[in-house]
Each structure stands twice: as C-alpha cells, then as structure tokens.
Design a protein around this motif. Sequence first.
Motif, PDB file in Angstrom:
ATOM      1  N   CYS A 109      79.660 105.965  -4.628  1.00 54.91           N
ATOM      2  CA  CYS A 109      78.403 106.310  -4.612  1.00 54.91           C
ATOM      3  C   CYS A 109      78.250 108.063  -4.898  1.00 54.91           C
ATOM      4  O   CYS A 109      78.021 108.816  -3.743  1.00 54.91           O
ATOM      5  N   PHE A 110      79.654 108.589  -5.621  1.00 60.06           N
ATOM      6  CA  PHE A 110      79.541 109.646  -5.996  1.00 60.06           C
ATOM      7  C   PHE A 110      78.566 110.412  -7.059  1.00 60.06           C
ATOM      8  O   PHE A 110      79.095 109.314  -8.696  1.00 60.06           O
ATOM      9  N   ARG A 111      78.034 111.566  -8.115  1.00 64.24           N
ATOM     10  CA  ARG A 111      77.825 112.071  -8.528  1.00 64.24           C
ATOM     11  C   ARG A 111      78.673 112.020  -9.843  1.00 64.24           C
ATOM     12  O   ARG A 111      79.974 111.604  -9.463  1.00 64.24           O
ATOM     13  N   SER A 112      79.110 111.878 -10.970  1.00 63.49           N
ATOM     14  CA  SER A 112      79.532 111.569 -11.908  1.00 63.49           C
ATOM     15  C   SER A 112      80.660 113.308 -12.746  1.00 63.49           C
ATOM     16  O   SER A 112      79.702 113.749 -11.860  1.00 63.49           O
ATOM     17  N   SER A 113      81.413 113.277 -12.666  1.00 60.42           N
ATOM     18  CA  SER A 113      82.334 114.508 -12.682  1.00 60.42           C
ATOM     19  C   SER A 113      82.456 115.476 -11.709  1.00 60.42           C
ATOM     20  O   SER A 113      81.868 116.989 -11.889  1.00 60.42           O
TER      21      SER A 113
END
Length: 226
Positions: A109-113
């Motif tokens: 549940c985290f954004r990329s990079s």
Amino acid sequence: MTARRTTQGRTRAFYDGISGAYDLIADSSEHAARDLGLRALGVSSGERVLEIGCGTGHALVSLAAEVGPTGQVRGVDVSSGMMAVARRRIESAGLRNVALTIGDARVLCFRSSVFDAVFMSFTLELFERTMPDVLAEMRRVLCIGGRLGIVAMSDTAETNAMIELYAWLHRRWPQFVHCRPINLVGALQAAPFQIAYVQATAIWGLPVIAAVGIKGSAGSRDGSSS
C-alpha cells in the motif's frame, strides 16, 4: 485469488496464535542471522526504510535507531497478533519514526519509488508460489539505487541430519513448518536486482543466506554482482 486468500488466512491465523510466544520460540535462534542481514543492508541517517514481515518488531527497533529522527521506518505484517507485540515494543522504546501497517506483501500500500531500502527476514520463503510478485512489489517501492536486504533459508545441494529432519517435518506438517528453503540469489537476479552482497550462515545446521540486491535503472536487466 481464492487460493491465495485461503493461504494468507491460514498464515495469519498461525502467526496470530503464536505471536505471544514467538520470541521465545524463534527469535533466540533467528536473531544472529537477522542482525547479519541488517548490517549488510547498512541503512544510514535520514533514510526511508520498509520492513516486510516485521513480526514482533526487533528489526524495526534496530532500523529506527540507524535512520535516526530524520529518517522513517515502516513495518508491514499480515498478522495483527504479531503487530500488537511489535507496537508494544516500539512504544516501550519511545520511537516516533516508526509506523506499522497490516497488509499483504504481494500488493503493498505504498507509492512507487519511495524507499531507500527494504528489509525482509525469514519471510520470503512463505511465498513459495508468489515469490516473483513479492519481489516485484519490493522493487516497485524502492528508489533507483535502493537496496533490498533479505535473510532466508537457503536451498542447497548439501545435506545433513538437520536438513533431512526439517524436510521431513515440512512434508509431514506443512501447516506448522511453513518455510521451504529457496534459491535466494537466483530469485533476486530474476527480479531483477544487482547482487551486492551474499553471506552464508546457518541456524541449528540449517543453511541460511543473507543477501543484498540493488535496484538498477528501469531498463537494467543486470542481475550480476559488480
């Protein structure tokens, strides 16, 4: 998808059930290998770090101390019971740079990079059929040049009495002896990560590998060591 949910549900229930005794059962034997992996990952002040399968929180405490007040540590685990123990440990240590999330490693549940480093200890083995999905998610959330540190039971051609006993227990009671040894370096190279560190160790005669992989550029397919 139904089979995945069923497997995850069994895993969650198992670890919820042993969460209160997990440190007594497993941490006394796992901590040396876990600490080896943490040293190899080498997080530093100000970094953003994710631990997947954070369990009862021992590595989270170590990571939080290394990144310091300007850094951030996030922990993910599927078990609410294990997470409750980790939360008490973090609160007892007075740490304010750690946040916990109950979630699925296959769909983070985290954004990329967004992370400089990701750590996983004795968890990847649980994803026997979906290991590529988990590695792909960890690669997704890492920044270019970010490090992935993993400690895992190692699949090896060697054998001894403990290896044979463990294999028998896994076949006989897979619902309790979950982890199957894996080819960690091969899995990292296929993901792909550039291999930066590999160290073999053992727990009670069972082979264990600590490895660190580096996320290259989007077009990089080089899984070899530098």
